[in-house]
Structures are given as C-alpha cells and as structure tokens.
Design an enzyme around this catalytic site. Structure first.
Site, PDB file in Angstrom:
ATOM      1  N   CYS A 148       0.824  -1.215   0.000  1.00  0.00           N
ATOM      2  CA  CYS A 148       0.000   0.000   0.000  1.00  0.00           C
ATOM      3  C   CYS A 148       0.858   1.265   0.000  1.00  0.00           C
ATOM      4  O   CYS A 148       0.841   2.052  -0.931  1.00  0.00           O
ATOM      5  CB  CYS A 148      -0.881   0.043   1.253  1.00  0.00           C
ATOM      6  SG  CYS A 148      -1.897  -1.387   1.480  1.00  0.00           S
TER       7      CYS A 148
HETATM    8  N1  SAJ Z   1       7.394   2.013   8.330  1.00  0.00           N
HETATM    9  C1  SAJ Z   1       8.479   2.741   8.805  1.00  0.00           C
HETATM   10  N2  SAJ Z   1       8.279   3.624   9.820  1.00  0.00           N
HETATM   11  C2  SAJ Z   1       7.039   3.803  10.395  1.00  0.00           C
HETATM   12  C3  SAJ Z   1       5.954   3.060   9.896  1.00  0.00           C
HETATM   13  C4  SAJ Z   1       6.152   2.173   8.880  1.00  0.00           C
HETATM   14  O1  SAJ Z   1       9.595   2.585   8.314  1.00  0.00           O
HETATM   15  O2  SAJ Z   1       6.930   4.609  11.320  1.00  0.00           O
HETATM   16  C5  SAJ Z   1       7.592   1.093   7.222  1.00  0.00           C
HETATM   17  C6  SAJ Z   1       7.262  -0.338   7.584  1.00  0.00           C
HETATM   18  O3  SAJ Z   1       8.403  -0.988   8.102  1.00  0.00           O
HETATM   19  C7  SAJ Z   1       6.852  -0.917   6.228  1.00  0.00           C
HETATM   20  C8  SAJ Z   1       6.215   0.265   5.528  1.00  0.00           C
HETATM   21  O4  SAJ Z   1       6.690   1.436   6.202  1.00  0.00           O
HETATM   22  O5  SAJ Z   1       7.974  -1.362   5.517  1.00  0.00           O
HETATM   23  C9  SAJ Z   1       4.694   0.243   5.575  1.00  0.00           C
HETATM   24  O6  SAJ Z   1       4.354   0.036   6.908  1.00  0.00           O
HETATM   25  P1  SAJ Z   1       2.839   0.278   7.464  1.00  0.00           P
HETATM   26  O7  SAJ Z   1       2.894   0.239   8.955  1.00  0.00           O
HETATM   27  O8  SAJ Z   1       2.229   1.443   6.832  1.00  0.00           O
HETATM   28  O9  SAJ Z   1       2.093  -1.076   7.083  1.00  0.00           O
HETATM   29  P2  SAJ Z   1       1.253  -1.470   5.813  1.00  0.00           P
HETATM   30  O10 SAJ Z   1       1.976  -1.309   4.550  1.00  0.00           O
HETATM   31  O11 SAJ Z   1       0.725  -2.814   6.133  1.00  0.00           O
HETATM   32  O12 SAJ Z   1       0.090  -0.398   5.803  1.00  0.00           O
HETATM   33  C10 SAJ Z   1      -1.209  -0.775   6.149  1.00  0.00           C
HETATM   34  C11 SAJ Z   1      -2.085   0.284   5.549  1.00  0.00           C
HETATM   35  N3  SAJ Z   1      -3.451  -0.133   5.603  1.00  0.00           N
HETATM   36  C12 SAJ Z   1      -4.244   0.143   4.550  1.00  0.00           C
HETATM   37  O13 SAJ Z   1      -3.850   0.709   3.552  1.00  0.00           O
HETATM   38  C13 SAJ Z   1      -5.645  -0.290   4.671  1.00  0.00           C
HETATM   39  C14 SAJ Z   1      -1.912   1.585   6.310  1.00  0.00           C
HETATM   40  O14 SAJ Z   1      -2.897   2.524   5.889  1.00  0.00           O
HETATM   41  C15 SAJ Z   1      -2.073   1.370   7.780  1.00  0.00           C
HETATM   42  O15 SAJ Z   1      -1.923   2.607   8.465  1.00  0.00           O
HETATM   43  C16 SAJ Z   1      -0.987   0.405   8.225  1.00  0.00           C
HETATM   44  O16 SAJ Z   1      -1.289  -0.848   7.575  1.00  0.00           O
HETATM   45  C17 SAJ Z   1      -0.997   0.203   9.729  1.00  0.00           C
HETATM   46  O17 SAJ Z   1      -1.259   1.194  10.435  1.00  0.00           O
HETATM   47  O18 SAJ Z   1      -0.687  -0.908  10.148  1.00  0.00           O
END
Ligand code: SAJ
Length: 438
Positions: free
Chosen positions: A275
């Site tokens: 995403c």
């Molecule tokens: N990441 C960082 N630093 C952070 C947060 C994330 O480096 O502070 C990295 C993660 O390691 C990963 C990437 O970013 O590689 C994405 O991480 P993510 O926590 O956003 O997880 P996703 O990709 O599973 O995002 C989903 C999304 N859900 C939907 O689109 C419905 C996102 O909108 C959500 O906010 C997220 O899950 C969540 O909160 O878990």
C-alpha cells in the site's frame, strides 16, 4: 416501484444477491462479512485453486478462519467460482482486485480493466457496483462508468448504481477489522451514494457517505500518502541526526512525549508493503497527467527509496572500523518481511539491502522465522536454519525487520557487530560499541 426502490428493498431485507470480484486479502474478508450478515455471496476469482479451497470450506487468508468459511459454505451462504456469467443474476457487486505498479512506476490498472470488461457483459437494470481497489481519483468515473453503463444503455443513478469505497484492510490487525473499520463510500450520483451506503450498512458498523466517487478515491490516497511522507520525513531526520552526531531514536522518543500535535513514526531501511510505497504514486502519476508535480510525494519517495543504500553504507562504515572491507565479509540479514511478525515480502527493503550487499561482494545470508526462502529480484536464498551459529559466524549482523520473537540479548552477545536499522535492541544497543543504529 422504480428500479432504485426495488433494489433498496432487496438490500435492506438482504434478499439481494452479492458478488465479490477478487478473493484476496480484501475480497475474502469482505465476502465472509457480508455472508455472515445474511446476504448470499458468490466470490469470483480467476485463480481456480482459491475457488477449490473455498468450496471445500478452507480459508487461505490469515484474517479469515477456516471454520468461518466452512460454516458459510456449508450453509450455502458463500460460494465461489471462476465463471463471471453468474453475474447475470447478481444484484450487488464489489470489486476487490489488485492495483499494483508497473516496472515503469506507472499504475497497473490491468486487473480493474479485465474485471470491468467481464462485468460489463452481464450488467442489467437494478445492479449496484462498488470499486474497492485503491486507485487514482477519477478511475470510477473515467473507466467503469463508460463500460458498465454507457455501453449497455444503462443510466447511472437510475438503471444501475456505481460508487467507490476505499478498502482499509490491514492484514493481521485484530482491533480494526472489515466489520468495525469506518467505511467511506462515494457515488457517481447522489442516488448511487444512497444505494451503495444502504448495501454496506447491511454488514458494516460505520458507513461514511461522501459526495462523490472522487472524494472517496482521494481520501484513501491522503491516508496512505500521509504515512509515506511522514516515514520519509523521519528517515531524513535519521540521516540528519547521523550528520549531527545525535541519536535520532532518543529525539523521536522525546518528541513523542508531546501529547498533541505530533504523531510518532520511526526510521527504517526503506518502505515495504503493498500500500504505502504504491498508493501515493497513483496520485502523483495522475497529477503529472494534469501537468502538476506532486513534489512532497516525489521527494519522500526518493528519500525512502534511498534508505537501503544508506543502510549498506552504514554496514560498510561499521566493518571499516574493524578493518574489514564489505567485499568478502560475511553479512547476516535478520528479518526479510516488510514489517514485523508477518510473512509478506512485497516491496520489502530487505530485498534491496541483500541485493546491494551481494553487488558489493559480501557473502550474504539471511534469517526470517516467517520467510523460509527468497526467490525474487534475481535473489535465490534460503533462511539459515541455525540462527545463533549464523550470528556467531557473521562479520556483521544487520537487523532489517524487528520480529518480536528474536532473542535480541542473545544475538547482541553472540554478534561481532550489529547494524540495527529498527532500534530493535533498544537500550541494550544505545551505548554498545558493537552496535551502530540508523
Ligand atoms: N514504516 C516505517 N516507519 C514507520 C511506519 C512504517 O519505516 O513509522 C515502514 C514499515 O516498516 C513498512 C512500511 O513502512 O515497511 C509500511 O508500513 P505500514 O505500517 O504502513 O504497514 P502497511 O503497509 O501494512 O500499511 C497498512 C495500511 N493499511 C491500509 O492501507 C488499509 C496503512 O494505511 C495502515 O496505516 C498500516 O497498515 C498500519 O497502520 O498498520
């Protein structure tokens, strides 16, 4: 009664038949939630293995328990097929297909285009269609509307109803699920919003109607662009703090004590997942076609894409302190999945870090309790079986994904040196001369 009122009645008394196109991590939870709510649901997917499993009452999605699928299949509430012609008898259709990027970085709408072509063959008066796949603003009106309505002499908002509703599925999350996550929904016309909202209210706890499909499409992109840009910001903070000789993790923890006006994000080796790295690029692509450059998105994307190389340079500097070159050194990468405690490799920065280390001549191995092997992007590796032996044998251990089931104290004790890109070691690593952090 007119077409709209007849359909509204079928949606309200749940005699409307429902179809879900695409039975992945969005479509299958959607199908089971609507079947549990009392609708008769048929799932349609070109992957016959998925169809076979579902009709046997077996789930292949982590968030959907097999016993739920078995019960619904047994009750005849959930069926599955590869045959789109069943749509001729369906009233309500939800489209949950992937919207990835091409290798060129442009949106890949091929899945939306192919299901729209199939659906268009079976469109009839009295249908409501909702697109759930994340896409650029305008897709519902520019792509679906012409093919579903105009080519079938059906008038949108009168003969059939068309809307967009962004999926908000976060695989593995248990607090916010398909049923209780607020659901934004916007129609091509007011009547479309009314019909689509009525349908969704039959199964979901909170439905949030907005004035158009474009508003709903854009809301989703704001949600995920917000995340991507803030991750890019905190990654650049890590680079700046490194230049200043300041511990970025301590800075972030201090800033996070502010009880308002701040939201904590943490730096890392890059941006993975299906995403966050992708959705914002749908928006910047669309704006480029309107001769506008979405500078925040492009800059944040550049910073995030640069993090794997930044990590490799950290490894090089750390080994250099020990008088060891990158070339020929044994490097163990801990964690391959794109985020902790899952098995998903999509867009994982670990793949970039491993590739760059291999290109520099390092002897790279990896361990991930959830990912047994990596066979993508020219990589062919198996997760090491004896973790601690691999830690002891490595010249440098690089923590890429901070899975919670690692024994970090034991790893710290056994490793020659560690590059910790996630602050997985916490206080243990903060002042330890063996440890370099982002
Ligand atoms: N990441 C960082 N630093 C952070 C947060 C994330 O480096 O502070 C990295 C993660 O390691 C990963 C990437 O970013 O590689 C994405 O991480 P993510 O926590 O956003 O997880 P996703 O990709 O599973 O995002 C989903 C999304 N859900 C939907 O689109 C419905 C996102 O909108 C959500 O906010 C997220 O899950 C969540 O909160 O878990």
């Amino acid at each position: 009664m007119n077409t709209k009122d007849t359909l509204l009645e079928k949606l309200q008394n749940k005699t409307a038949s429902v179809a879900v196109l695409g039975l992945g991590y969005v479509g299958l939870p959607f199908a089971t939630v609507f079947a549990e709510a009392g609708f008769e649901v048929i799932g349609i997917d070109p992957d016959s293995r998925k169809i076979e499993k579902l009709n046997q009452g077996v789930s292949y999605i982590q968030d959907v328990p097999t016993e739920v699928v078995a019960r619904l299949a047994e009750a005849g509430k959930l069926k599955a097929t590869t045959d789109f012609s069943v749509l001729v008898d369906v009233d309500a259709v939800s489209i949950c297909v992937p919207t990835p990027l091409r290798k060129t970085g442009d949106p890949d709408l091929s899945f939306i285009l192919s299901v729209t072509r199939e659906l268009a063959k079976y469109m009839h008066p009295g249908m409501v269609v909702v697109l759930e796949s994340t896409t650029y603003p305008g897709t519902t009106r520019e792509i679906l509307l012409p093919q579903l309505g105009e080519e079938n002499d059906l008038i949108v908002g009168e003969d059939y109803f068309l809307a967009f509703s962004p999926e908000r599925v976060d695989p593995g999350r248990e607090d916010w699920t398909t049923i209780n996550t607020p659901k934004v929904i916007g129609g091509i016309t007011e009547a479309c919003s009314e019909v689509a909202s009525t349908w969704y209210r039959g199964a979901l706890q909170t439905v949030v109607p907005v004035s158009s499909a474009e508003v709903a499409e854009m809301a989703k992109l704001l949600e995920n662009t917000f995340r991507m840009i803030n991750i890019g910001l905190v990654n650049e903070m890590a680079v700046m703090c490194d230049r200043l000789g300041i511990d970025v993790w301590e800075v972030i923890d201090a800033a996070a004590t502010k009880p308002f006006g701040f939201m904590k994000f943490t730096p890392g080796p890059g941006l993975g997942g299906h995403c966050i790295p992708i959705d914002p690029l749908y928006l910047s692509w669309k704006l480029r076609s309107l001769d506008y450059t979405a500078r925040f998105i492009e800059l944040a994307s550049e910073i995030n894409l640069g993090m794997p190389r930044y990590v490799v340079r950290k490894v090089q500097d750390t080994l250099n302190e020990l008088g060891k070159p990158l070339k020929g050194s044994r490097i163990l990468v801990l964690g391959a999945a794109y985020k902790p405690d899952i098995d998903d490799l999509r867009e994982s920065p670990a793949l970039d870090v491993i590739g760059l280390l291999e290109q520099s001549g390092s002897k790279v191995s990896y361990h991930d309790p959830y990912v047994a092997k990596i066979t993508e992007e020219e990589l062919e590796l198996q997760s090491v079986t004896d973790l601690m032996a691999a830690v002891r044998d490595a010249d440098c251990v690089v923590i890429i994904t901070n899975h919670s089931n690692y024994d970090y104290a034991a790893i710290l004790d056994a490793a020659a040196c560690i590059v910790d890109t996630r602050n997985a070691l916490g206080e243990m690593g903060r002042k330890n001369p063996k440890v370099a952090r982002l």
